[in-house]
Scaffold this active site. Sequence first.
Site, PDB file in Angstrom:
ATOM      1  N   ARG A  64       0.845  -1.193   0.000  1.00 48.45           N
ATOM      2  CA  ARG A  64       0.000   0.000   0.000  1.00 48.45           C
ATOM      3  C   ARG A  64       0.883   1.247   0.000  1.00 48.45           C
ATOM      4  O   ARG A  64       1.939   1.268   0.641  1.00 48.45           O
ATOM      5  CB  ARG A  64      -0.907   0.032   1.241  1.00 48.45           C
ATOM      6  N   HIS A  67      -0.721   0.076  -9.790  1.00 48.45           N
ATOM      7  CA  HIS A  67      -1.406  -0.848  -8.866  1.00 48.45           C
ATOM      8  C   HIS A  67      -1.912  -2.080  -9.636  1.00 48.45           C
ATOM      9  O   HIS A  67      -3.108  -2.347  -9.713  1.00 48.45           O
ATOM     10  CB  HIS A  67      -2.573  -0.139  -8.151  1.00 48.45           C
TER      11      HIS A  67
HETATM   12  P1  NDP Z   1      -1.748 -11.647   4.758  1.00 46.75           P
HETATM   13  O1  NDP Z   1      -2.740 -11.097   5.720  1.00 46.75           O
HETATM   14  O2  NDP Z   1      -1.909 -13.053   4.296  1.00 46.75           O
HETATM   15  O3  NDP Z   1      -0.275 -11.541   5.390  1.00 46.75           O
HETATM   16  C1  NDP Z   1       0.153 -10.425   6.100  1.00 46.75           C
HETATM   17  C2  NDP Z   1       1.558 -10.675   6.625  1.00 46.75           C
HETATM   18  O4  NDP Z   1       2.035  -9.473   7.226  1.00 46.75           O
HETATM   19  C3  NDP Z   1       1.604 -11.753   7.710  1.00 46.75           C
HETATM   20  O5  NDP Z   1       2.782 -12.529   7.593  1.00 46.75           O
HETATM   21  C4  NDP Z   1       1.665 -10.936   8.999  1.00 46.75           C
HETATM   22  O6  NDP Z   1       2.338 -11.565  10.089  1.00 46.75           O
HETATM   23  C5  NDP Z   1       2.491  -9.749   8.554  1.00 46.75           C
HETATM   24  N1  NDP Z   1       2.270  -8.586   9.427  1.00 46.75           N
HETATM   25  C6  NDP Z   1       1.107  -7.933   9.672  1.00 46.75           C
HETATM   26  N2  NDP Z   1       1.313  -6.933  10.551  1.00 46.75           N
HETATM   27  C7  NDP Z   1       2.621  -6.971  10.868  1.00 46.75           C
HETATM   28  C8  NDP Z   1       3.436  -6.216  11.741  1.00 46.75           C
HETATM   29  N3  NDP Z   1       2.952  -5.206  12.477  1.00 46.75           N
HETATM   30  N4  NDP Z   1       4.737  -6.530  11.838  1.00 46.75           N
HETATM   31  C9  NDP Z   1       5.269  -7.562  11.111  1.00 46.75           C
HETATM   32  N5  NDP Z   1       4.542  -8.329  10.263  1.00 46.75           N
HETATM   33  C10 NDP Z   1       3.233  -8.033  10.150  1.00 46.75           C
HETATM   34  O7  NDP Z   1      -1.720 -10.658   3.521  1.00 46.75           O
HETATM   35  P2  NDP Z   1      -1.411 -10.967   1.991  1.00 46.75           P
HETATM   36  O8  NDP Z   1      -0.082 -11.614   1.900  1.00 46.75           O
HETATM   37  O9  NDP Z   1      -2.540 -11.664   1.332  1.00 46.75           O
HETATM   38  O10 NDP Z   1      -1.391  -9.485   1.371  1.00 46.75           O
HETATM   39  C11 NDP Z   1      -0.525  -8.493   1.864  1.00 46.75           C
HETATM   40  C12 NDP Z   1      -0.931  -7.130   1.330  1.00 46.75           C
HETATM   41  O11 NDP Z   1      -0.615  -7.022  -0.051  1.00 46.75           O
HETATM   42  C13 NDP Z   1      -2.430  -6.822   1.360  1.00 46.75           C
HETATM   43  O12 NDP Z   1      -2.840  -6.431   2.658  1.00 46.75           O
HETATM   44  C14 NDP Z   1      -2.547  -5.697   0.348  1.00 46.75           C
HETATM   45  O13 NDP Z   1      -2.358  -4.453   0.977  1.00 46.75           O
HETATM   46  C15 NDP Z   1      -1.377  -5.946  -0.597  1.00 46.75           C
HETATM   47  N6  NDP Z   1      -1.844  -6.331  -1.936  1.00 46.75           N
HETATM   48  C16 NDP Z   1      -1.456  -5.574  -3.004  1.00 46.75           C
HETATM   49  C17 NDP Z   1      -1.846  -5.904  -4.275  1.00 46.75           C
HETATM   50  C18 NDP Z   1      -1.399  -5.116  -5.444  1.00 46.75           C
HETATM   51  O14 NDP Z   1      -1.863  -5.362  -6.561  1.00 46.75           O
HETATM   52  N7  NDP Z   1      -0.478  -4.182  -5.292  1.00 46.75           N
HETATM   53  C19 NDP Z   1      -2.698  -7.066  -4.523  1.00 46.75           C
HETATM   54  C20 NDP Z   1      -3.027  -7.819  -3.344  1.00 46.75           C
HETATM   55  C21 NDP Z   1      -2.614  -7.442  -2.100  1.00 46.75           C
HETATM   56  P3  NDP Z   1       1.750 -12.923  10.744  1.00 46.75           P
HETATM   57  O15 NDP Z   1       2.003 -13.984   9.691  1.00 46.75           O
HETATM   58  O16 NDP Z   1       2.578 -13.103  11.939  1.00 46.75           O
HETATM   59  O17 NDP Z   1       0.306 -12.685  11.009  1.00 46.75           O
HETATM   60  C1  OXD Z   2      -5.775  -6.082  -3.074  1.00 46.38           C
HETATM   61  C2  OXD Z   2      -5.336  -5.143  -4.067  1.00 46.38           C
HETATM   62  O1  OXD Z   2      -5.690  -5.783  -1.888  1.00 46.38           O
HETATM   63  O2  OXD Z   2      -5.726  -5.309  -5.231  1.00 46.38           O
HETATM   64  O3  OXD Z   2      -6.215  -7.178  -3.451  1.00 46.38           O
HETATM   65  O4  OXD Z   2      -4.569  -4.233  -3.771  1.00 46.38           O
END
Ligand code: NDP
Ligand code: OXD
Length: 306
Positions: free
Chosen positions: A221, A269
Amino acid sequence: MRVVFCCTDTKAEPWLEGLGQALPGASIEVWQPGAAPADFAVVWAPPQQFLDEQPGLKALFNIGAGVDALLKLRLPAGAKVVRLDDAGMSVQMAEYVCHAVIRHFREFDRYEADMREGRWSFRKPRSRADFPVGVMGLGVLGARVAQALSVFEFPVHGWSRTPKALEGVRTHHGDGGFQTFLSSCRVLVNLLPLTPDTRDILNRQTLGRLMPGGYLVNVARGAHLVEDDLLALLDSGHLAGATLDVFRTEPLPTEHPFWRHPKLTLTPHTSARTLRDESIAQIAGKIRALQAGQPVAGVVDPVRGY
Ligand code: NDP
Ligand code: OXD
């Protein structure tokens, strides 16, 4: 069973048709103000009015992985928020990030410039050992990306909130592991969710801890990144460049300095798009499971924020 569709900037018809085929017998409609109460909603950036008028929803299915925008709204009490759980996104993210990292590591951007100038000139091979890559966030997308990078034999580090074990990845966690994680990496890939804990996490101090000549890939993000801090570190030479797919304001305003910065590669994006057929199949499967009283994966914890 009633399902309403309320997704900003998304063409509704193919979704209604696909959901209708996957859930025979269900009533599936685009939400209109004053619509009858529904059981389930398929949403992306819905207006607050929609949520206020649908207090009886059992679950809201977000047609993306990130729920930061949805969690800013007042949600119906008792409604589960369910994110897309991969649904074809992780392979796209792995492609995008591996491409960005390899393009930088192999200096393909420079070869492209040479080619445009008609110049035949080799660059000295770089050592992978000098390019450790750190992946912030080891969830559905981050874990896949970290493992894809390890296939190319980069030293890969990962950082998550709670401890994780991933083959081929040296993992770190929590605040206690953050500084060591950062200082172990030259390339940093951000795949964290946007939460109060992670907003502005890519800043002068954290990016400043990367090895000199660092490189950033931000695919999570825009609000994770303090933009002026990135520009300052690029200009000082501490960072060699960045690939950015997400921005604080999207679309990126035409006058934004990122557009013309020679060390930046930008995309709109698009690193991992929502794939309609995969998403419909996943959402319909989860609706059927919830109707049968079964648990489903991808339920968001609103307190944790992801
Ligand atoms: P998940 O919820 O599956 O994974 C999130 C990860 O971040 C977990 O490993 C979690 O740790 C870790 N995390 C969360 N908070 C913290 C913190 N404070 N400190 C350290 N680690 C932390 O998310 P996804 O992998 O599915 O997606 C990640 C992000 O990618 C989405 O939220 C979205 O914003 C972005 N995205 C962007 C897209 C694009 O096209 N640019 C498309 C899709 C998603 P733990 O495992 O310990 O819970
Ligand atoms: C998502 C994105 O969060 O598209 O899936 O950014």
